[in-house]
Design a protein around this motif. Structure first.
Motif, PDB file in Angstrom:
ATOM      1  N   ASP A 143      52.840  68.079 -38.724  1.00  0.00           N
ATOM      2  CA  ASP A 143      53.752  69.177 -39.007  1.00  0.00           C
ATOM      3  C   ASP A 143      55.109  68.785 -38.441  1.00  0.00           C
ATOM      4  O   ASP A 143      55.373  68.952 -37.246  1.00  0.00           O
ATOM      5  N   ARG A 144      55.948  68.238 -39.304  1.00  0.00           N
ATOM      6  CA  ARG A 144      57.224  67.690 -38.852  1.00  0.00           C
ATOM      7  C   ARG A 144      58.214  68.768 -38.423  1.00  0.00           C
ATOM      8  O   ARG A 144      59.284  68.460 -37.900  1.00  0.00           O
ATOM      9  N   THR A 145      57.887  70.035 -38.659  1.00  0.00           N
ATOM     10  CA  THR A 145      58.797  71.109 -38.253  1.00  0.00           C
ATOM     11  C   THR A 145      58.630  71.474 -36.781  1.00  0.00           C
ATOM     12  O   THR A 145      59.408  72.283 -36.260  1.00  0.00           O
TER      13      THR A 145
END
Length: 505
Positions: free
Chosen positions: A357-359
């Motif tokens: 989850d790059r956020t």
């Protein structure tokens, strides 16, 4: 918090398992130098306060807890008479640890304790049980020293393994770059020779300009070439080879693969044929072949040196040698560098799946030590998959779990048997054969995650699906806001299993 003083009854003390073997004189000394106190529901002592007293429960209910991040985690609740807590290691002296309570204790109902000052408890132990004190000191400090030595050895072995893997990974692109450079030198020499032959021929200026233009467009085409499937490449090579053979160019089957790899086809060859006369076509084709080969070789050199640079950056990221020890870190960068460093050990038979989850925001952490955690957990997963035949999947997942960042390592190995699951974080416990494991990898990981980062480390396992889950707080604890060194984590946080809580017995 002080309790209400009450009379000390020697006969009552003699019924407790700690004191049942003491004689009348010893019981008299305990009552004379200690005291009985009644505590109302609430805290008795708090973690971090000076450890001034040794408490033995006479009746009531006690709850022991430890501070993990901003939370108090309950590790034990009991009403058993005779359980003890507080300064129970006072007899070890100041060498054992700072004279502070390692956890907190509260009572949930009016509870009576026999309370002995820490100094008195230490003196009583040395006077009555000198041999036992020496044995306990030897056990405590011997185990601690052994753990430190093996810990260092474990890190050296890990460093050696990573160095060997890095050397192997660096050798491949470096050797490829050397080979490509040698071949490029030969191709450039051949290109100069062909250029001399073309210049000596009877080419009109317009023809030479057309060849140079084709050469420039050819170089551009090499950079844009789209990879073909093996079947598509084979078909196109046959077409190009036939085109060359039809025009009497010798060795067309050798030239065709180079042109096809560069993304060139018979339409491009038609443009070359239209630019020169028939007598000069073969020389022009071979000259352009050198152009294509030099471009391909330069691409190979660029790929190889980029690979070397990537590995060096990954090693620097993994070791964190040029970074502050405590900072806001991107766990995805740490995970990627660790996976790259361990790629040689993971091998080709284990598929690595990244579910990032790059956020997610960065976390306050000691990146170098988190990389050690990732190394240990990935190494365990690889070993488990190898035990199951060597083929499987390692999935690394990140996600937001309420107010914490979750990093999960999932493997398709045989799983951890339920009877040993509660022991896997214990120091020196290992299921590996003698000589292949020290049993400290998970213990070290637990200490780094829980003690130093105020997070949690858990395992959930069944055959074919074992998950190690690391949860890290997204904000720094108050005690960590000032940059700290990279010393060994303390032993102050509780284990997952409350039964192993060291402050109650």
């Amino acid at each position: 918090m002080s309790g209400r003083p009450m009379p000390c009854d020697m006969s009552e003390l003699s019924t407790l398992f700690l004191f049942e073997k003491l004689d009348q004189e010893q019981l008299t000394r305990l009552c004379r130098e200690g005291r009985v106190e009644l505590f109302e529901p609430g805290p008795v002592y708090t973690e971090g306060e000076p450890a001034t007293c040794f408490f033995v429960l006479l009746n009531g209910t006690v709850v022991l807890s430890r501070r993990v991040g901003s939370d108090d985690v309950e590790i034990s609740r009991t009403s058993q008479r005779g359980v003890y807590a507080g300064a129970f290691q006072a007899y070890l002296g100041d060498r054992a640890r700072a004279a502070q309570y390692n956890g907190s204790m509260r009572v949930t109902e009016p509870s009576r304790f026999f309370v002995l000052p820490a100094d008195t408890f230490a003196a009583v132990m040395r006077d009555w049980f000198p041999m036992a004190v020496h044995l306990l000191e030897g056990l405590f400090f011997g185990t601690k020293n052994t753990q430190q030595v093996i810990n260092q050895r474990e890190r050296l072995l890990a460093l050696g393994s990573l160095s060997a893997g890095l050397t192997h990974e660096l050798n491949n692109p470096a050797a490829a770059a050397v080979r490509a450079t040698s071949a490029l030198r030969e191709r450039v020499a051949g290109m100069r020779h062909k250029l001399g032959m073309i210049a000596a021929g009877r080419y009109e200026p317009d023809t030479l300009m057309a060849l140079v233009d084709i050469q420039e467009r050819t170089a551009e085409q090499v950079a844009k070439a789209t990879p073909l499937s093996p079947l598509e490449a084979s078909d196109r090579e046959d077409e190009v080879s036939d085109w060359l053979d039809d025009r009497g160019i010798q060795g067309g089957w050798q030239l065709a693969p180079t042109f096809v790899q560069a993304g060139l086809d018979t339409d491009w060859l038609d443009q070359v044929a239209a630019a020169v006369d028939e007598d000069s076509l073969e020389a022009a084709i071979r000259w352009l072949n050198y152009t294509v080969e030099t471009e391909l070789l330069m691409n190979e050199i660029e790929d190889s040196t980029t690979r070397v640079s990537t590995l060096v950056n990954a090693a620097r990221q993994y070791s964190q040698l040029d970074r502050a020890p405590y900072r806001i870190a991107d766990v995805h960068e740490l995970l990627d560098s660790t996976l790259l460093m361990l790629s040689g050990k993971i091998g080709e038979r284990i598929a690595v799946v990244k579910e990032y989850d790059r956020t997610l925001p960065g976390v306050p952490a000691y990146p170098g030590e988190l990389n050690q955690v990732w190394t240990n957990l990935i190494d365990n997963a690889v070993s488990a998959i190898n035990d199951a035949g060597g083929e499987g999947t390692l999935t690394v997942r990140t996600a937001l779990d309420r107010d914490r960042l979750l990093v999960e390592f999932r493997d398709t190995g045989p799983g951890i048997p339920p009877e040993i699951r509660s022991r896997i974080f214990d120091p020196f416990f290992t299921t590996k054969p003698v000589g292949q494991g020290t049993g400290l990898g998970l213990d070290i990981s637990w200490r780094i995650v829980v003690n130093k980062h105020h997070g949690s480390l858990e395992v959930h396992s069944e055959p074919g699906d074992t998950r190690f889950q690391v949860r890290l707080p997204l904000t720094a604890a108050e005690s960590d806001e000032i940059e700290q060194g990279s010393g060994t984590p303390s032993d102050s946080a509780p284990r997952r299993d409350p039964e192993t809580a060291p402050e109650a017995s």
